[in-house]
Design a protein around this motif. Structure first.
Motif, short mmCIF file in Angstrom:
data_model
loop_
_atom_site.label_atom_id
_atom_site.label_comp_id
_atom_site.label_asym_id
_atom_site.label_seq_id
_atom_site.Cartn_x
_atom_site.Cartn_y
_atom_site.Cartn_z
N GLN A 1 -7.36 4.13 -2.64
CA GLN A 1 -6.31 3.17 -2.29
C GLN A 1 -5.35 3.03 -3.46
O GLN A 1 -5.77 2.91 -4.60
N GLY B 1 0.83 -1.20 0.00
CA GLY B 1 0.00 0.00 0.00
C GLY B 1 0.86 1.25 0.00
O GLY B 1 1.75 1.39 0.84
N ARG C 1 -6.58 -12.45 -3.32
CA ARG C 1 -6.93 -11.32 -2.47
C ARG C 1 -8.05 -10.53 -3.11
O ARG C 1 -8.07 -10.34 -4.32
N ARG D 1 -10.32 -8.61 -7.74
CA ARG D 1 -9.72 -9.82 -7.19
C ARG D 1 -8.34 -9.97 -7.83
O ARG D 1 -8.20 -9.86 -9.04
N LEU E 1 -9.58 -6.83 -3.14
CA LEU E 1 -9.33 -5.44 -2.76
C LEU E 1 -10.37 -4.58 -3.45
O LEU E 1 -10.44 -4.55 -4.68
N PHE F 1 -1.61 0.94 -4.65
CA PHE F 1 -0.71 -0.17 -4.34
C PHE F 1 0.36 -0.29 -5.42
O PHE F 1 0.16 0.15 -6.55
N LEU G 1 -4.64 2.01 3.71
CA LEU G 1 -3.77 0.84 3.83
C LEU G 1 -2.31 1.17 3.51
O LEU G 1 -1.50 0.28 3.28
#
Length: 134
Positions: free
Chosen positions: A75, A10, A26, A32, A28, A77, A15
């Motif tokens: 978010q 993150g 996972r 997926r 999120l 990542f 996050l």
């Protein structure tokens, strides 16, 4: 067995600073992320906004180390892995499932914007310098 060192880190949002291994699937947001055949695959829900992968909207994409993901919730990542070259070597050159021609021109990256940004930065710097001198 999947390499547990392949992680999703993150870099923005609530996050920020947390890492998630990609040894198992996972979820999120409305997407997926799972390992499939030695590759990391992102699949976004069809009824939700697409995930931005390296600045391009995608519903499906094969992720490589260094790829950046941004979700509509704020978010962000980055896919990270040691020995990234060995993992990336198994991935074909064209990994995005999105048709780049279907993306509006305003979202397409362009090299012509860089000189304009530099000129704007110089003008702002000159204006600030003039204000400081007065």
């Amino acid at each position: 067995a999947a390499d547990p060192r392949l992680v999703l880190r993150g870099v923005g949002g609530r996050l920020h600073g947390r890492s998630f291994t990609l040894g198992q699937a996972r979820a999120l947001g409305d997407a997926r992320i799972a390992r499939e055949g030695g590759q990391v695959v992102l699949r976004a829900a069809a009824d939700e906004p697409p995930v931005m992968v390296n600045g391009m909207p995608c519903r499906e994409a094969v992720l490589r180390p260094g790829d950046q993901l941004a979700f509509g919730t704020g978010q962000r990542f980055v896919v990270e892995a040691p020995m990234a070259a060995s993992i990336a070597a198994d991935v074909p050159a064209s990994t995005d499932a999105v048709d780049r021609e279907a993306v509006p021109a305003s979202l397409q990256p362009t090299a012509r914007r860089l000189p304009l940004l530099l000129v704007a930065a110089l003008l702002i710097a000159a204006a600030l310098s003039a204000l400081l001198l007065l």
